[in-house]
Scaffold this active site. Sequence first.
Site, PDB file in Angstrom:
ATOM      1  N   CYS A  72      17.859  13.178 -32.102  1.00 49.23           N
ATOM      2  CA  CYS A  72      18.946  12.299 -32.504  1.00 49.23           C
ATOM      3  C   CYS A  72      18.701  11.450 -33.750  1.00 49.23           C
ATOM      4  CB  CYS A  72      19.270  11.399 -31.324  1.00 49.23           C
ATOM      5  SG  CYS A  72      20.298  10.045 -31.755  1.00 49.23           S
ATOM      6  N   HIS A 128      22.523   4.059 -32.875  1.00 46.85           N
ATOM      7  CA  HIS A 128      21.140   4.516 -32.677  1.00 46.85           C
ATOM      8  C   HIS A 128      20.349   4.707 -33.970  1.00 46.85           C
ATOM      9  CE1 HIS A 128      18.199   7.116 -30.087  1.00 46.85           C
ATOM     10  NE2 HIS A 128      17.750   5.885 -30.348  1.00 46.85           N
ATOM     11  N   LYS A 308      16.668  21.001 -27.320  1.00 47.91           N
ATOM     12  CA  LYS A 308      16.504  19.709 -27.997  1.00 47.91           C
ATOM     13  C   LYS A 308      15.017  19.330 -28.074  1.00 47.91           C
ATOM     14  CE  LYS A 308      17.453  14.800 -27.225  1.00 47.91           C
ATOM     15  NZ  LYS A 308      18.026  13.788 -26.337  1.00 47.91           N
TER      16      LYS A 308
END
Length: 580
Positions: A72, A128, A308
Amino acid sequence: MKNLKSFINTFILINVISRNVYAKPNIVIIMADDLGFNDVSFHGSSEIPTPNIDALAYNGVILNRFYTPPLCTPSRSSFMTGKYPSKIGMHEFVIPSDEPWGLPLEEKIMPEYFKEAGYKTALIGKWHLGFYKKAYTPTMRGFDSFFGYLGPYIGYYDYTLKMHDRNYSRGYDMRRNLKVNHIKQPKRYATDLFTDEAVNLISKHDTKDPLFLVLSHLAPHAGNEFPDNPLEAPVEEIKKFDYIKDPKRRTLAAMISVMDQGIGRVVTALNDKGIMNETIILFYSDNGGPTEGQHSTAASNHPLRGQKGTAYEGGCRVVACIYSPLIKRPQRVSNDFMYVTDLLKLFTTAASIETDDESLDSVNQWETISEGLKSPRQEILYNIENAVGYSAIMYDGWKLINGSENMNTNTWIGVSGFENVNVSFRSYIKKVFESEAAKSLPKLSAVTIKEMRAAATVTCENSEHSRDVKSTTGLKLFEIINDPCEQHDLVNAYDEKVSFLVALLENHIQNVVPSKRKLMDPNCDPAHFNYTWTWWQEVDESTSNHSYKDTLISIAIAISALFVIFLLIQGTRTKKAFQK
Ligand SMILES: *[C@@H]1O[C@H](CO)[C@@H](O)[C@H](O)[C@H]1NC(C)=O
Ligand SMILES: *[C@@H]1O[C@H](CO)[C@@H](O)[C@H](O)[C@H]1NC(C)=O
Ligand SMILES: *[C@@H]1O[C@H](CO)[C@@H](O)[C@H](O)[C@H]1NC(C)=O
């Protein structure tokens, strides 16, 4: 005085010129969090139907080789800056809510380009990219408005985050602009809350200015960590997927379905506003889906390898499609290589905004998408992750991976979904035709859907015996055009390719700057801040109280200037008196 007047005139003229040129499409970027490659239905499996996203995809261009870093914070840093994460210190791990670091303030980020060009800029959902100081938060960095959360994720119904590996209190993380936004019970499902906000913002938008909107969904990321319920969705939505046997994946399907319906509502809002003809809508996932491990959602990147957090295709080749009436050759699948950094040049080019910063790692893909011209990109730097210990690069279809981490997630772990569901092609097409998004989009033919879906489906031979999953260290070489599932390690067969890619990678390694990561700071504890997550360190000297400080400085300068003038006048008088 004359100078001031001509300055004002020029200023007005420039403004008039830029207003009169139509080259300012609205930009709507819808980002999913941790969506798996096989978790939309336009990639071939109907297990999780996404008819609204699919309607956009079939009407626009499916970006079938769109890449991101596999995590991310690096991915979002690249999106915002148009630079490789390793060049700005954002390449290692993500930012836990108690660590005092963030996307460096000296970086110019995407909303700033658009704000300067007269756009209204808005972020809804996840940030984030750091919040330990106020200066790092979205409205201090080019977003006119922000509605969402600052950390990595929140509970879907309580909007809180509790770090279960730390002793801090649970903290509420939902704000409007800089203020904590306390929402009364019963709380709305977060995905619907963000959709409502986007629909509202679009319908109230003053169309004299173009719109730059990033709708950064929580979905389908895990909402919280065990022992909290990580996967949450409305019960009636989960019931629709009782054909999915794995309860975790069944809930995931519901989470994705709610997001898909929300996207239908956003498309409708743009159409109702009458601005669809001047809008570009991009949908993509920040990285691949987590099938196993921390924050896993039973996502599937099938048939791609890995997930991921890995440098394999399942971590980095993500779901992406783009729709706009401004695209000259729509209803196509593009197999051109694209990297998330390219979005900066893509959208600034579409909006006629100059970006001449040589340090950008962004190539313009607008003509590739709109007209089908060949992409200028041949290279993908997946990431250089020194903390975990892997790096990967691709050039012209040849991909080199150095090292890697968890052996269990480096394999083929996502489900195909075909065993769970038996939806006829006819009923799939009916779903797409009848989706809310389809009502606002041009008419599609069943043939187009069939052809595009087939072209966007990755198929691989299933030859278990040739799969090399033993080594997690050392170099691996894959030819990802013919072997998209990375089943055949060719590292011993093509010495020249390996040395070429090693040299290319080493070149990038020279540009790696130290990671910005910092050790956790317990002063962040939400218990100190009325049980909310907020900036907890000294107000940033240079930026955060910019206007206040600037005002003080201006007043000081003005007083000094008056004093100097006073002295000069006094001086002249004294001189004159003296001369007399
Ligand atoms: C949490 O608090 C306990 C008891 O005070 C302590 O033993 C433990 O080390 C703390 N854990 C962390 C992660 O700070
Ligand atoms: C979009 O539609 C509006 C309203 O019909 C019209 O005024 C505008 O010129 C159109 N824009 C483009 C780029 O065609
Ligand atoms: C591959 O990784 C190892 C271990 O981190 C390192 O020593 C080596 O230099 C790397 N090779 C390249 C080509 O980056």
